[in-house]
Write a protein that holds these residues in place. Sequence first.
Motif, PDB file in Angstrom:
ATOM      1  N   MET A   1       0.846  -1.183   0.000  1.00 14.35           N
ATOM      2  CA  MET A   1       0.000   0.000   0.000  1.00 14.35           C
ATOM      3  C   MET A   1       0.887   1.240   0.000  1.00 14.35           C
ATOM      4  SD  MET A   1      -3.053   0.867   2.693  1.00 14.35           S
ATOM      5  CE  MET A   1      -2.036   1.862   3.781  1.00 14.35           C
ATOM      6  N   PRO A   2       0.632   2.173  -0.930  1.00 15.60           N
ATOM      7  CA  PRO A   2       1.472   3.375  -0.925  1.00 15.60           C
ATOM      8  C   PRO A   2       1.148   4.268   0.272  1.00 15.60           C
ATOM      9  CG  PRO A   2      -0.203   3.541  -2.653  1.00 15.60           C
ATOM     10  CD  PRO A   2      -0.408   2.223  -1.965  1.00 15.60           C
TER      11      PRO A   2
ATOM     12  N   ARG B   1       7.867  11.594  -2.801  1.00 14.26           N
ATOM     13  CA  ARG B   1       8.007  11.285  -4.230  1.00 14.26           C
ATOM     14  C   ARG B   1       7.893   9.778  -4.390  1.00 14.26           C
ATOM     15  NH1 ARG B   1      13.601  12.318  -5.835  1.00 14.26           N
ATOM     16  NH2 ARG B   1      14.104  11.989  -3.645  1.00 14.26           N
ATOM     17  N   GLN B   2       7.529   9.369  -5.594  1.00 17.39           N
ATOM     18  CA  GLN B   2       7.502   7.933  -5.854  1.00 17.39           C
ATOM     19  C   GLN B   2       8.511   7.620  -6.938  1.00 17.39           C
ATOM     20  OE1 GLN B   2       3.716   6.145  -6.721  1.00 17.39           O
ATOM     21  NE2 GLN B   2       4.038   4.615  -5.139  1.00 17.39           N
ATOM     22  N   ILE B   3       9.440   6.693  -6.637  1.00 15.55           N
ATOM     23  CA  ILE B   3      10.439   6.297  -7.621  1.00 15.55           C
ATOM     24  C   ILE B   3      10.480   4.778  -7.655  1.00 15.55           C
ATOM     25  CG2 ILE B   3      12.902   6.316  -8.220  1.00 15.55           C
ATOM     26  CD1 ILE B   3      13.101   9.073  -6.951  1.00 15.55           C
TER      27      ILE B   3
ATOM     28  N   ILE C   1       9.515   7.891  -1.449  1.00 18.28           N
ATOM     29  CA  ILE C   1      10.691   8.541  -0.873  1.00 18.28           C
ATOM     30  C   ILE C   1      10.181   9.696  -0.018  1.00 18.28           C
ATOM     31  CG2 ILE C   1      12.972   9.523  -1.376  1.00 18.28           C
ATOM     32  CD1 ILE C   1      12.592   6.890  -2.817  1.00 18.28           C
ATOM     33  N   ILE C   2      10.329   9.556   1.298  1.00 16.32           N
ATOM     34  CA  ILE C   2       9.739  10.507   2.229  1.00 16.32           C
ATOM     35  C   ILE C   2      10.851  11.383   2.805  1.00 16.32           C
ATOM     36  CG2 ILE C   2       8.249  10.737   4.265  1.00 16.32           C
ATOM     37  CD1 ILE C   2       7.640   7.638   3.807  1.00 16.32           C
TER      38      ILE C   2
ATOM     39  N   VAL D   1      12.940   5.582   2.828  1.00 18.46           N
ATOM     40  CA  VAL D   1      12.494   4.906   1.609  1.00 18.46           C
ATOM     41  C   VAL D   1      11.533   3.807   2.027  1.00 18.46           C
ATOM     42  CG1 VAL D   1      13.227   3.636  -0.446  1.00 18.46           C
ATOM     43  CG2 VAL D   1      14.720   5.404   0.531  1.00 18.46           C
ATOM     44  N   HIS D   2      10.301   3.916   1.551  1.00 18.09           N
ATOM     45  CA  HIS D   2       9.271   2.926   1.910  1.00 18.09           C
ATOM     46  C   HIS D   2       9.031   2.058   0.686  1.00 18.09           C
ATOM     47  CE1 HIS D   2       5.057   1.618   2.964  1.00 18.09           C
ATOM     48  NE2 HIS D   2       5.678   1.434   4.100  1.00 18.09           N
TER      49      HIS D   2
END
Lengths: 134, 131
Positions: A1-2, A99-101, A106-107, A129-130
Amino acid sequence: MPVDRSVAGRTFPPTAPYEVSEPKIREFAAATGCEYDGAAAPATFPIVVAFAAMQALMDDPDVGISLHRVVHGEQRFSYTRPVVAGDRLAAQLSVDSLRQIAGADIIGTSSQITDADGEHVCTAFATLVHREEG
Amino acid sequence: MNPGDQLETHSFQVTRADLVRYAGASGDFNPIHWSDRVASSVGLPGVVAHGMFTMALAARALDAWAGRPGKVRELGCKFTRPVVVPDDDDGVRVEVAGTVQDVTGDSVRITLQVTCGQESVLGAAKAVLAR
């Protein structure tokens, strides 16, 4: 889950004050091999306080972070003065960026660490980094 | 210190016992730093050092270069590669080298090279020391 997108820009309440004792600094200095002359705590000591602020972010069920998916990507400290015994420190975390990479969130966070008088001691910037579910 | 100066490299031995001690002192009890079982379950080759422990070793070298603690004004790095610490008496060695980038009126900018077994483990590691 994002991670919940709305967490970007959010500032969390400050942590309960953390009383810095001389034995605690000695223990941290011994564990890292750093010298402690009774004055300045080791440079990375504020992570103890910053960690508590990050914990609040990770424990918040609305944010949706799973601890075992979190990797510490980056850390930076900017000091106004060193931490010393007798300090009562609180950390207030803000989520500066999200951000999403490649499927990972990336928090970017910053925690303002202040003393009992509300004076700035140090800012701890952490990038977490999740990772997506494998 | 002058721009371009190579600072004395410091070499630190890191064993599992050091990681346990650091976990206790820092409050970071993530099991990837003490349990091979958990470390392998998340795809690591084995127990790894806390990134913050490696960063603390960099801070230790900075104190040595500065001559005393309390001179660090800025310190930052990326955790680019894990430091894998085997379950034996020798552990691994982490080396911290530094280069003076520039010197201004009241501060010295330093870049750090932090390696384990010839491989860089911290990226973009830099610090500012008060003069």
